[in-house]
Design an enzyme around this catalytic site. Structure first.
Site, PDB file in Angstrom:
ATOM      1  N   LEU A  52       0.835  -1.201   0.000  1.00 12.50           N
ATOM      2  CA  LEU A  52       0.000   0.000   0.000  1.00 12.50           C
ATOM      3  C   LEU A  52       0.871   1.253   0.000  1.00 12.50           C
ATOM      4  CD1 LEU A  52      -2.510  -1.401   2.601  1.00 12.50           C
ATOM      5  CD2 LEU A  52      -3.021  -0.912   0.190  1.00 12.50           C
ATOM      6  N   TYR A  56       0.441   4.314   6.681  1.00 17.76           N
ATOM      7  CA  TYR A  56      -0.140   4.983   7.853  1.00 17.76           C
ATOM      8  C   TYR A  56      -0.737   6.343   7.450  1.00 17.76           C
ATOM      9  CZ  TYR A  56       2.432   1.705  10.938  1.00 17.76           C
ATOM     10  OH  TYR A  56       2.931   0.608  11.588  1.00 17.76           O
ATOM     11  N   ASP A 143       1.437  -3.670   5.565  1.00 19.00           N
ATOM     12  CA  ASP A 143       0.858  -3.122   4.336  1.00 19.00           C
ATOM     13  C   ASP A 143       1.219  -3.925   3.090  1.00 19.00           C
ATOM     14  OD1 ASP A 143       3.474  -2.257   3.763  1.00 19.00           O
ATOM     15  OD2 ASP A 143       2.748  -0.405   2.859  1.00 19.00           O
ATOM     16  N   GLU A 144       1.656  -5.154   3.305  1.00 16.68           N
ATOM     17  CA  GLU A 144       2.027  -5.958   2.137  1.00 16.68           C
ATOM     18  C   GLU A 144       1.359  -7.324   2.183  1.00 16.68           C
ATOM     19  OE1 GLU A 144       6.315  -5.922   1.505  1.00 16.68           O
ATOM     20  OE2 GLU A 144       6.374  -3.998   2.536  1.00 16.68           O
TER      21      GLU A 144
HETATM   22  N1  DCP Z   1       6.681   1.736   9.148  1.00 17.86           N
HETATM   23  C1  DCP Z   1       7.151   2.024  10.417  1.00 17.86           C
HETATM   24  N2  DCP Z   1       8.488   2.099  10.655  1.00 17.86           N
HETATM   25  C2  DCP Z   1       9.355   1.878   9.656  1.00 17.86           C
HETATM   26  C3  DCP Z   1       8.905   1.568   8.359  1.00 17.86           C
HETATM   27  C4  DCP Z   1       7.552   1.496   8.143  1.00 17.86           C
HETATM   28  O1  DCP Z   1       6.346   2.233  11.328  1.00 17.86           O
HETATM   29  N3  DCP Z   1      10.654   1.938   9.905  1.00 17.86           N
HETATM   30  C5  DCP Z   1       5.246   1.710   8.915  1.00 17.86           C
HETATM   31  C6  DCP Z   1       4.769   3.014   8.347  1.00 17.86           C
HETATM   32  C7  DCP Z   1       4.422   2.723   6.935  1.00 17.86           C
HETATM   33  C8  DCP Z   1       4.142   1.252   6.942  1.00 17.86           C
HETATM   34  O2  DCP Z   1       4.938   0.711   7.966  1.00 17.86           O
HETATM   35  O3  DCP Z   1       3.296   3.469   6.524  1.00 17.86           O
HETATM   36  C9  DCP Z   1       4.441   0.563   5.628  1.00 17.86           C
HETATM   37  O4  DCP Z   1       5.812   0.696   5.298  1.00 17.86           O
HETATM   38  P1  DCP Z   1       6.292   0.928   3.819  1.00 17.86           P
HETATM   39  O5  DCP Z   1       7.754   0.742   3.823  1.00 17.86           O
HETATM   40  O6  DCP Z   1       5.491   0.115   2.884  1.00 17.86           O
HETATM   41  O7  DCP Z   1       6.057   2.463   3.580  1.00 17.86           O
HETATM   42  P2  DCP Z   1       4.750   3.218   3.176  1.00 17.86           P
HETATM   43  O8  DCP Z   1       3.625   2.299   2.884  1.00 17.86           O
HETATM   44  O9  DCP Z   1       4.463   4.227   4.223  1.00 17.86           O
HETATM   45  O10 DCP Z   1       5.192   4.007   1.889  1.00 17.86           O
HETATM   46  P3  DCP Z   1       5.361   3.468   0.407  1.00 17.86           P
HETATM   47  O11 DCP Z   1       4.361   4.215  -0.396  1.00 17.86           O
HETATM   48  O12 DCP Z   1       6.757   3.844   0.054  1.00 17.86           O
HETATM   49  O13 DCP Z   1       5.142   1.976   0.432  1.00 17.86           O
HETATM   50 MG    MG Z   2       3.831   0.720   1.571  1.00 21.54          MG
HETATM   51 MG    MG Z   3       5.529  -1.979   2.766  1.00 21.30          MG
END
Ligand code: DCP
Ligand code: MG
Ligand code: MG
Length: 510
Positions: A52, A56, A143-144
């Site tokens: 996704l 968050y 989110d995966e």
């Molecule tokens: N997350 C977290 N701490 C981290 C990495 C991620 O709490 N060190 C949480 C916040 C993200 C969620 O996990 O929203 C999913 O991680 P992703 O790496 O998939 O990042 P995003 O979904 O936020 O962004 P992207 O659009 O790049 O997938």
């Molecule tokens: Mg993501």
């Molecule tokens: Mg992810």
């Protein structure tokens, strides 16, 4: 559960042993373009990987649409764990220090993201939705999801042979889809169509956007899904496996090669993916043993035949918090009480009865900052277990006292101590009815009552969620260390920090 097992890393728990690897693809790439005379392996499986967008942040934007058009950062401790794409356009990046992000983008709106309740709920909704199309869905983090849609693809081709002539939906890795030379692999082409439909479904039902990767294995689907972001999808053709593996900047970028493994590989002089591809297997075997050595080399070659293993309900529920320093029994008592009351609430909603209580601590260590957890566990007497399930508040005091006994087994409070993390965990969850014991995500949902917002900001869910929980637990310390790359390597450590095989079933490295 112990995090001591640091060989399965990255965001994945590549935890099954691959005994019968397929042979490396016999592919020759000419300038990244497909050459029709070159033999390539037939497409056996069609695997999707969904991730996704700014997860968050998306959840917060759904909760408060006014946030959609402003640069939004989600803050945990001193870190922006993620930010929306408006903020990314303005230079904010994931895992930036809040101070740096504010400097980069003074108008950045910050929302606290320490309470994972809504993220967890949304995360399960996505998995559940995907499972309504095909049961072979495996969660990876919040989110995966992986999905093995091979059968769906076969059925579609059977029912509508014309569909096999479809072109690809979305991008094709390293190839221009308008180029007539791009070979249509019917299964992957149909897979890309299904991926597009599923993404549309996730959007229409849940309002969420995300990326998808379409390939022949979990490894490759994961690697390719982020090629175009946000809200796009990419198919990887067998002809481009070599390209994508060659594009990875260092061994840590190979899912399944974590921090510790990369260090061991580096000690052997291996830094790049190509180094590992070409390294004599016999030498690798000496260091890692036969199966791990072979698996590592296969990963470097882009070979992975681990199955998509449907995710069941969490095997344990836990909650943790990290801090700079905790050195008094009173503080420990209070923290244990807070953590327990948060998981008690979740355990009650889950409906299963926990048979085991585990307490984990991390002592401060200048040398072994990330991996030095210790834990003790004890059985939970049936009468207390029943109180937990029925939501009887008396359970809390009894559990706190049990947890403190565990604490005293690990820590001599007569001498000075310095803790940086506490984790409490209910495990050996016993189902009350058959439906739950099947351990499906769907039954996990069915048996949950509507979730209230939790006061605790440190909920952690075992199974793949512990990836994030653990990682989040590290954030504070990471700020101190000023080392965000360690955050990334902790993700996979989280994913193995569980009782049962959790997430991505690619082989572990150790
Ligand atoms: N997350 C977290 N701490 C981290 C990495 C991620 O709490 N060190 C949480 C916040 C993200 C969620 O996990 O929203 C999913 O991680 P992703 O790496 O998939 O990042 P995003 O979904 O936020 O962004 P992207 O659009 O790049 O997938
Ligand atoms: Mg993501
Ligand atoms: Mg992810």
């Amino acid at each position: 559960m112990d995090v001591g097992d640091e060989d399965i890393e990255d965001e994945t728990d590549w935890n099954s042993i691959c005994s019968d690897f397929v042979q490396p693809p016999h592919v020759v790439i000419h300038g990244g373009k497909y050459c029709s005379k070159v033999p390539v392996p037939p497409v056996q499986r069609v695997i999707l990987h969904f991730d996704l967008d700014c997860f968050y942040a998306q959840v917060e934007m759904i909760r408060n649409p006014a946030l959609r058009n402003v640069p939004l950062g989600i803050q945990q401790k001193y870190i922006i764990v993620t930010c929306n794409y408006v903020a990314r356009d303005l230079g904010v990046t994931k895992l930036m220090l809040v101070t740096d992000a504010k400097e980069k983008c003074p108008q950045l709106v910050l929302v606290k993201g320490e309470d994972l309740t809504h993220y967890r709920e949304t995360s399960y909704k996505v998995t559940e939705l995907l499972m309504s199309f095909c049961p072979l869905v495996e969660r990876l983090g919040f989110d995966e999801n992986f999905m093995d849609i091979t059968e769906m693809v076969e059925r579609r081709i059977e029912q509508n042979p014309e569909s096999a002539h479809y072109s690809y939906e979305g991008h094709v890795y390293n190839l221009d889809t308008s180029d007539a030379k791009v070979m249509v692999h019917p299964r992957l082409a149909v897979g890309s169509r299904i991926a597009a439909e599923l993404r549309a479904e996730i959007h229409s039902k849940l309002g969420l956007t995300g990326c998808a990767g379409i390939a022949t294995s979990k490894l490759l689907a994961k690697l390719v899904s982020g090629a175009f972001k946000p809200n796009q999808q990419t198919t990887l053709l067998p002809e481009s496996v070599k390209d994508i593996m060659g594009s990875l900047n260092g061994l840590r970028k190979v899912p399944g090669v974590g921090h510790q493994t990369a260090k061991r590989l580096q000690a052997l002089g291996l830094v790049s993916v190509q180094d590992l591809q070409l390294f004599p297997l016999a030498d690798l075997v000496r260091e890692f043993g036969v199966s791990t050595a072979q698996r590592l080399q296969n990963l470097a070659l882009g070979i992975d035949d681990t199955p998509v293993t449907p995710t069941g309900a969490p095997q344990s529920l836990s909650d943790e918090d990290s801090f700079k320093k905790m050195s008094s029994t009173n503080e420990v008592w209070q923290k244990v009480k807070d953590l327990l009351s948060s998981i008690l609430d979740r355990m009650h909603k889950d409906g299963r009865q926990p048979l085991t209580l585990r307490l984990t601590i991390r002592r401060y260590s200048a040398t072994n900052k990330w991996f030095s957890r210790e834990s003790r566990q004890c059985p939970i007497p049936n009468h207390i277990g029943q109180k937990i399930t029925s939501g009887n508040c008396d359970a809390l005091a009894q559990l706190v006292s049990m947890a403190m006994k565990l604490f005293h087994k690990m820590v001599d409070t007569n001498t000075a101590f310095h803790l940086t993390l506490l984790n409490v965990c209910f495990s050996n969850l016993q189902a009350k009815c058959a439906a739950v014991s099947k351990g499906s995500i769907a039954s996990f949902f069915t048996h949950r009552s509507p979730e209230k917002t939790q006061a605790s900001s440190r909920c952690q869910e075992d199974l793949s969620q512990s990836v994030l929980g653990n990682l989040r637990g590290q954030v504070g310390s990471d700020v101190e260390a000023g080392n965000s790359s360690l955050i990334a390597c902790e993700r996979g450590k989280g994913s193995i920090n569980i009782m049962s095989p959790p997430t991505m079933c690619l082989p572990s490295t150790g």
